[in-house]
Enzyme design. Structure first.
Site, PDB file in Angstrom:
ATOM      1  NE  ARG A  61     118.351  23.086  62.227  1.00 28.99           N
ATOM      2  CZ  ARG A  61     118.164  22.084  63.063  1.00 28.99           C
ATOM      3  NH1 ARG A  61     118.358  20.835  62.670  1.00 28.99           N
ATOM      4  NH2 ARG A  61     117.753  22.322  64.281  1.00 28.99           N
TER       5      ARG A  61
ATOM      6  NE  ARG B 147     120.612  15.091  62.030  1.00 27.44           N
ATOM      7  CZ  ARG B 147     119.750  15.139  63.036  1.00 27.44           C
ATOM      8  NH1 ARG B 147     119.701  14.172  63.914  1.00 27.44           N
ATOM      9  NH2 ARG B 147     118.921  16.160  63.149  1.00 27.44           N
TER      10      ARG B 147
ATOM     11  NE  ARG C 244     127.764  16.383  64.618  1.00 31.54           N
ATOM     12  CZ  ARG C 244     128.563  16.001  65.601  1.00 31.54           C
ATOM     13  NH1 ARG C 244     129.853  15.779  65.379  1.00 31.54           N
ATOM     14  NH2 ARG C 244     128.111  15.855  66.824  1.00 31.54           N
TER      15      ARG C 244
ATOM     16  CG  ASP D 292     122.353  25.152  67.050  1.00 35.66           C
ATOM     17  OD1 ASP D 292     121.821  24.401  66.226  1.00 35.66           O
ATOM     18  OD2 ASP D 292     121.802  25.473  68.132  1.00 35.66           O
TER      19      ASP D 292
ATOM     20  CE1 TYR E 198     115.577  23.960  72.094  1.00 38.71           C
ATOM     21  CE2 TYR E 198     115.194  26.148  71.173  1.00 38.71           C
ATOM     22  CZ  TYR E 198     115.066  24.779  71.091  1.00 38.71           C
ATOM     23  OH  TYR E 198     114.418  24.203  70.033  1.00 38.71           O
TER      24      TYR E 198
HETATM   25  O1  CP3 Z   1     121.886  24.826  56.876  1.00 37.28           O
HETATM   26  C1  CP3 Z   1     122.541  25.278  57.798  1.00 37.28           C
HETATM   27  O2  CP3 Z   1     123.774  25.423  57.734  1.00 37.28           O
HETATM   28  C2  CP3 Z   1     121.778  25.729  58.995  1.00 37.28           C
HETATM   29  C3  CP3 Z   1     122.511  25.865  60.263  1.00 37.28           C
HETATM   30  C4  CP3 Z   1     121.580  25.806  61.463  1.00 37.28           C
HETATM   31  C5  CP3 Z   1     121.660  24.806  62.482  1.00 37.28           C
HETATM   32  N1  CP3 Z   1     120.763  25.139  63.461  1.00 37.28           N
HETATM   33  C6  CP3 Z   1     122.561  23.646  62.497  1.00 37.28           C
HETATM   34  C7  CP3 Z   1     122.108  22.410  63.208  1.00 37.28           C
HETATM   35  C8  CP3 Z   1     120.565  26.687  61.822  1.00 37.28           C
HETATM   36  C9  CP3 Z   1     120.019  27.894  61.037  1.00 37.28           C
HETATM   37  C10 CP3 Z   1     120.067  26.258  63.098  1.00 37.28           C
HETATM   38  C11 CP3 Z   1     119.019  26.979  63.841  1.00 37.28           C
HETATM   39  C12 CP3 Z   1     118.427  26.350  65.032  1.00 37.28           C
HETATM   40  N2  CP3 Z   1     119.032  25.557  65.971  1.00 37.28           N
HETATM   41  C13 CP3 Z   1     117.081  26.577  65.441  1.00 37.28           C
HETATM   42  C14 CP3 Z   1     116.091  27.499  64.744  1.00 37.28           C
HETATM   43  C15 CP3 Z   1     115.499  26.883  63.523  1.00 37.28           C
HETATM   44  C16 CP3 Z   1     114.578  25.717  63.816  1.00 37.28           C
HETATM   45  O3  CP3 Z   1     114.928  24.628  63.358  1.00 37.28           O
HETATM   46  O4  CP3 Z   1     113.547  25.920  64.469  1.00 37.28           O
HETATM   47  C17 CP3 Z   1     116.880  25.833  66.629  1.00 37.28           C
HETATM   48  C18 CP3 Z   1     115.597  25.738  67.411  1.00 37.28           C
HETATM   49  C19 CP3 Z   1     118.121  25.207  66.963  1.00 37.28           C
HETATM   50  C20 CP3 Z   1     118.430  24.361  68.154  1.00 37.28           C
HETATM   51  C21 CP3 Z   1     118.780  22.973  67.757  1.00 37.28           C
HETATM   52  N3  CP3 Z   1     119.969  22.620  67.125  1.00 37.28           N
HETATM   53  C22 CP3 Z   1     118.017  21.798  67.938  1.00 37.28           C
HETATM   54  C23 CP3 Z   1     116.648  21.747  68.568  1.00 37.28           C
HETATM   55  C24 CP3 Z   1     118.780  20.736  67.419  1.00 37.28           C
HETATM   56  C25 CP3 Z   1     118.438  19.266  67.480  1.00 37.28           C
HETATM   57  C26 CP3 Z   1     117.383  18.887  66.504  1.00 37.28           C
HETATM   58  C27 CP3 Z   1     117.982  18.201  65.328  1.00 37.28           C
HETATM   59  O5  CP3 Z   1     117.506  18.442  64.206  1.00 37.28           O
HETATM   60  O6  CP3 Z   1     118.878  17.381  65.518  1.00 37.28           O
HETATM   61  C28 CP3 Z   1     119.968  21.272  66.875  1.00 37.28           C
HETATM   62  C29 CP3 Z   1     121.057  20.536  66.202  1.00 37.28           C
HETATM   63  C30 CP3 Z   1     121.445  21.027  64.853  1.00 37.28           C
HETATM   64  N4  CP3 Z   1     121.719  22.323  64.532  1.00 37.28           N
HETATM   65  C31 CP3 Z   1     121.652  20.225  63.704  1.00 37.28           C
HETATM   66  C32 CP3 Z   1     122.071  21.080  62.670  1.00 37.28           C
HETATM   67  C33 CP3 Z   1     122.458  20.694  61.272  1.00 37.28           C
HETATM   68  C34 CP3 Z   1     121.489  18.712  63.674  1.00 37.28           C
HETATM   69  C35 CP3 Z   1     122.661  18.037  64.314  1.00 37.28           C
HETATM   70  C36 CP3 Z   1     123.450  17.206  63.342  1.00 37.28           C
HETATM   71  O7  CP3 Z   1     122.992  16.917  62.236  1.00 37.28           O
HETATM   72  O8  CP3 Z   1     124.596  16.831  63.682  1.00 37.28           O
END
Ligand code: CP3
Length: 322
Positions: free
Chosen positions: A2, A6, A15, A52, A126
């Site tokens: 990623r 945030r 967002r 995601d 999940y």
């Molecule tokens: O840079 C990008 O554009 C990356 C896009 C991306 C997201 N999720 C967006 C996201 C990618 C490649 C992912 C992969 C993802 N999602 C994984 C595999 C990679 C890893 O981190 O292990 C997993 C396990 C998920 C599931 C997921 N999504 C979780 C556990 C969470 C909550 C944890 C957190 O950091 O908040 C998310 C939310 C999420 N997906 C966010 C982003 C940017 C954060 C939410 C936000 O900022 O509004």
């Protein structure tokens, strides 16, 4: 990994324009802008699609929400739970393909666009746990007690993932990555059956349709099993987490596939001389072979954006290969 998120003020502003996180991901105008933001600010060589891994369970009809403490899903129950999933609702992900088209059109030609999906094992964790888990006892217990029933869930996710990644490639993704964030919690037999086998199947089916599109695998935490993963799945490049030894990866992995990694996201958060030293070590180990510089996991929300600017500047300097 990623690179949007945030830690960027422009991401937080974007967002705020969507109600829920799923709605945000499925809005091509907002999601393509989130994809392009870090590339515009830092000039990365590749963009990763903003989406995601939990959009696949969502498209299969599972209830998915993102709360303050991470994702919440209505758990799929061992056995009969699979019957509640739909195989027909996959057009729900069409907006993601539109996001890919917009990103490709908005990126410089020399900047790669990486599409992605979760690997079946991680997506299943999940779906069955209903969110993050400390011990993964529900999903692991199902896999131990009823491997044929659990295999049916994995096969459903394999089919959905092939359809989803094919759609991303047709829309313009230059490479695709499979995130197996929880690959590191299985025994060797479990790793073989639930990580290697589904990944091999997805890679083979994608290669049949798109022989020139690289497939990157990221089996986070796989430790010594990284070697079997690389030898047996047919992927073209492997993402390594921060804990993987450089010497091990150079000797046992880099001869077969490109290596991608593995700066500690906390070293990026700290920045300065600490980060510089870590970066120098990584480039020294991997710079002589096929290598994509990356983090070992996603950028942490508390990371100062200036540290990412400094990292990009550091990487623009030529490498000293010993
Ligand atoms: O840079 C990008 O554009 C990356 C896009 C991306 C997201 N999720 C967006 C996201 C990618 C490649 C992912 C992969 C993802 N999602 C994984 C595999 C990679 C890893 O981190 O292990 C997993 C396990 C998920 C599931 C997921 N999504 C979780 C556990 C969470 C909550 C944890 C957190 O950091 O908040 C998310 C939310 C999420 N997906 C966010 C982003 C940017 C954060 C939410 C936000 O900022 O509004």
């Amino acid at each position: 990994m990623r690179q949007a998120g945030r830690y960027l003020p422009e991401y937080r502003a974007l967002r705020a324009q969507a109600s829920g996180f799923v709605e945000f991901c499925l809005n091509p105008v907002l999601a393509s802008e989130a994809t392009l933001q870090p590339v515009r600010r830092f000039g990365m060589d590749a963009a990763i699609l903003f989406a995601d891994i939990l959009l696949v369970p969502y498209a299969l009809g599972q209830k998915v929400e993102f709360g303050e403490d991470g994702p919440i899903l209505e758990p799929i129950m061992e056995g009969a739970g699979i019957a509640t999933l739909s195989r027909s609702g996959f057009s729900g992900l069409d907006p993601v393909y539109e996001t890919v088209r917009r990103c490709r059109a908005g990126l410089p030609v020399e900047t790669a666009l990486i599409g992605f999906a979760g690997a079946p094992w991680t997506v299943a964790t999940y779906m069955v746990e209903g969110g993050a888990s400390r011990d993964f006892r529900r999903v692991k217990a199902w896999a131990y007690r009823d491997p044929l029933g659990f295999a049916a869930l994995i096969e459903l996710i394999v089919d959905a993932t092939v359809a989803y990644l094919s759609g991303q490639i047709r829309a313009g993704a230059d490479a695709v990555q499979l995130f197996d964030s929880w690959a590191g919690i299985l025994s060797e037999a479990g790793f073989e059956r639930w990580v290697i086998e589904p990944t091999r199947c997805i890679a083979a089916r994608l290669k049949q349709q798109f022989p020139t599109v690289p497939v990157i695998g990221f089996p986070r935490g796989a430790g010594l099993f990284y070697e079997r993963y690389v030898a047996e799945t047919g992927i073209d490049a492997v993402g390594i987490d921060t804990v993987v030894s450089g010497a091990f990866a150079r000797e046992r992995l880099q001869g077969r596939v490109a290596v991608q990694g593995n700066l500690d996201p906390v070293a990026l958060l700290v920045g300065g001389a600490v980060m510089e030293q870590e970066v120098r070590a990584i480039r020294g180990v991997f710079g002589g072979g096929p290598f994509i510089f990356n983090l070992g996991h996603g950028v942490l929300p508390q990371t100062p954006p200036e540290n990412v600017t400094a990292l990009a500047r550091l990487l623009a300097e030529p490498v000293d290969i010993p």
